[in-house]
Design an enzyme around this catalytic site. Structure first.
Site, PDB file in Angstrom:
ATOM      1  N   ASP A  34       0.858  -1.203  -0.021  1.00 31.22           N
ATOM      2  CA  ASP A  34       0.027  -0.070  -0.044  1.00 31.22           C
ATOM      3  C   ASP A  34       0.889   1.255   0.099  1.00 31.22           C
ATOM      4  O   ASP A  34       1.982   1.360   0.645  1.00 31.22           O
ATOM      5  CB  ASP A  34      -1.023  -0.228   1.385  1.00 31.22           C
ATOM      6  CG  ASP A  34      -2.114   0.749   1.143  1.00 31.22           C
ATOM      7  OD1 ASP A  34      -2.341   1.393  -0.040  1.00 31.22           O
ATOM      8  OD2 ASP A  34      -2.945   1.086   2.044  1.00 31.22           O
ATOM      9  N   GLY A  37       0.381   5.565  -4.382  1.00 29.85           N
ATOM     10  CA  GLY A  37      -0.392   6.887  -4.599  1.00 29.85           C
ATOM     11  C   GLY A  37       0.395   8.097  -3.796  1.00 29.85           C
ATOM     12  O   GLY A  37       0.902   9.055  -4.496  1.00 29.85           O
ATOM     13  N   ASN A  82     -10.872  -2.246  -5.757  1.00 30.48           N
ATOM     14  CA  ASN A  82     -10.018  -1.406  -6.521  1.00 30.48           C
ATOM     15  C   ASN A  82     -10.630  -1.220  -7.729  1.00 30.48           C
ATOM     16  O   ASN A  82     -10.280  -0.053  -8.422  1.00 30.48           O
ATOM     17  CB  ASN A  82      -8.549  -1.709  -6.616  1.00 30.48           C
ATOM     18  CG  ASN A  82      -7.860  -1.745  -5.312  1.00 30.48           C
ATOM     19  OD1 ASN A  82      -6.950  -2.609  -5.370  1.00 30.48           O
ATOM     20  ND2 ASN A  82      -8.086  -0.684  -4.457  1.00 30.48           N
TER      21      ASN A  82
HETATM   22  C1  IPE Z   1      -5.348  -2.591  -0.096  1.00 36.04           C
HETATM   23  O1  IPE Z   1      -4.878  -1.211  -0.460  1.00 36.04           O
HETATM   24  C2  IPE Z   1      -5.203  -3.356  -1.380  1.00 36.04           C
HETATM   25  C3  IPE Z   1      -4.062  -3.454  -1.902  1.00 36.04           C
HETATM   26  C4  IPE Z   1      -2.930  -3.298  -1.305  1.00 36.04           C
HETATM   27  C5  IPE Z   1      -4.058  -3.851  -3.283  1.00 36.04           C
HETATM   28  P1  IPE Z   1      -6.153  -0.195  -0.670  1.00 36.04           P
HETATM   29  O2  IPE Z   1      -5.455   1.414  -0.580  1.00 36.04           O
HETATM   30  O3  IPE Z   1      -6.804  -0.397  -1.995  1.00 36.04           O
HETATM   31  O4  IPE Z   1      -7.120  -0.351   0.661  1.00 36.04           O
HETATM   32  P2  IPE Z   1      -7.977   0.821   1.542  1.00 36.04           P
HETATM   33  O5  IPE Z   1      -8.993   1.443   0.439  1.00 36.04           O
HETATM   34  O6  IPE Z   1      -6.939   1.843   2.275  1.00 36.04           O
HETATM   35  O7  IPE Z   1      -8.532   0.106   2.418  1.00 36.04           O
HETATM   36  C1  IPE Z   2      -1.463   0.446  -3.153  1.00 32.80           C
HETATM   37  O1  IPE Z   2      -1.231   1.688  -3.279  1.00 32.80           O
HETATM   38  C2  IPE Z   2      -1.749  -0.293  -4.772  1.00 32.80           C
HETATM   39  C3  IPE Z   2      -3.022  -0.699  -5.051  1.00 32.80           C
HETATM   40  C4  IPE Z   2      -3.930  -0.648  -4.185  1.00 32.80           C
HETATM   41  C5  IPE Z   2      -2.932  -1.280  -6.315  1.00 32.80           C
HETATM   42  P1  IPE Z   2      -2.220   2.773  -3.581  1.00 32.80           P
HETATM   43  O2  IPE Z   2      -2.659   2.922  -4.877  1.00 32.80           O
HETATM   44  O3  IPE Z   2      -3.497   2.255  -2.576  1.00 32.80           O
HETATM   45  O4  IPE Z   2      -1.461   3.988  -2.873  1.00 32.80           O
HETATM   46  P2  IPE Z   2      -2.406   4.931  -1.842  1.00 32.80           P
HETATM   47  O5  IPE Z   2      -2.753   4.223  -0.638  1.00 32.80           O
HETATM   48  O6  IPE Z   2      -3.359   5.789  -2.456  1.00 32.80           O
HETATM   49  O7  IPE Z   2      -1.067   5.865  -1.676  1.00 32.80           O
HETATM   50 MG    MG Z   3      -3.918   2.451  -0.404  1.00 36.10          MG
END
Ligand code: IPE
Ligand code: IPE
Ligand code: MG
Length: 248
Positions: A34, A37, A82
């Site tokens: 995680d 982004g 997602n």
């Molecule tokens: C959890 O991350 C899923 C993955 C790492 C693929 P998210 O960023 O999607 O989860 P939430 O929204 O913080 O629970």
């Molecule tokens: C984890 O990083 C990757 C996926 C869920 C595919 P995020 O995309 O959730 O990144 P943040 O949590 O928004 O920083």
């Molecule tokens: Mg995330």
């Protein structure tokens, strides 16, 4: 090598020596990758740059786990939630996975004796994506060095319902937890002993709900693209400290 990476290299070496390699090591590590982004946003980059960097970190982490003699590694790459993200971002992530399981990368994986599996409902992906996933699983299916489960369109509750449907189809009226496990996507893998989540979030987000019943949870504030060998060893070291004397 800059000062920070030199300091990290020294710390990594020290941790490596501190780990009891003959002691209780997690044979299955599950990682919630995680923070891609936020990693990108902090650098003024688009989210896609974070996913790209995260993919490189994933590659290195697979290699580091292989060297640490981890037998099973489960990576949460894309959750059932997602899909709610902008289509452009979803496409970018799927495309990265597509690239990962084709060409040179899959060859490297295969040469390293790594078996790839996909867990989750992959029927939601395009035919070509499903095809490359199935192909990667088939090509690497006989490898014995380490198993990497990619959780794609994975949700723990959906997995349990999917398993239950198969139980019903098989006409079973009674079964043990061990028997139920054979219906899960992770069938054949031991339960993860260690779950790592990066980016400072401390949620399960539906990850391996059944399988994590006894797992140690380990969190770091670092964003996934900044996850390193040092942090992997730190997690393994902390796991051993927690487990020392466990149950005795
Ligand atoms: C959890 O991350 C899923 C993955 C790492 C693929 P998210 O960023 O999607 O989860 P939430 O929204 O913080 O629970
Ligand atoms: C984890 O990083 C990757 C996926 C869920 C595919 P995020 O995309 O959730 O990144 P943040 O949590 O928004 O920083
Ligand atoms: Mg995330």
């Amino acid at each position: 090598m800059n000062l920070r990476s030199l300091a990290d290299a020294i710390k990594t070496k020290k941790l490596k020596q501190a780990i009891d390699w003959n002691g209780a090591l997690p044979s299955h590590i599950a990682i919630m990758m995680d923070g891609n982004g936020r990693w990108a946003a902090r650098r003024g980059l688009p989210r896609s740059a974070g996913h790209y960097a995260g993919m490189q970190t994933m590659r290195e982490t697979i290699r580091n786990c292989l060297h640490a003699n981890v037998k099973y590694l489960t990576l949460y790459a894309f959750s059932t939630e997602n899909w709610k993200r902008p289509a452009e971002e979803v496409d970018y992530i799927i495309n990265l996975v597509h690239q990962f399981v084709t060409g040179n990368t899959i060859r490297e994986i295969n040469d390293s004796n790594i078996r790839i599996r996909f867990i989750g409902d992959i029927s939601r992906f395009s035919d070509s994506t499903q095809q490359v996933m199935k192909n990667a699983a088939a090509v690497t299916g006989a490898n014995t060095g380490m198993t990497v489960n990619f959780a794609m369109n994975y949700g723990g509750r959906s997995e349990i319902i999917h398993a239950l449907k198969s139980v019903i189809d098989d006409g079973k009226e009674d079964l043990t937890p061990d028997e139920f496990e054979t219906y899960l996507y992770t069938s054949g893998c031991p339960s993860p002993q260690l779950v790592i989540r990066t980016s400072g979030e401390k949620r399960l987000s539906g990850f391996l709900l059944w399988q994590c019943a006894q797992a140690e949870l380990w969190f770091t504030d670092e964003m996934w693209p900044s996850f390193s060998e040092l942090l992997l060893y730190r997690a393994i070291y902390d796991y051993q400290c927690r487990r020392r004397g466990f149950g005795s």
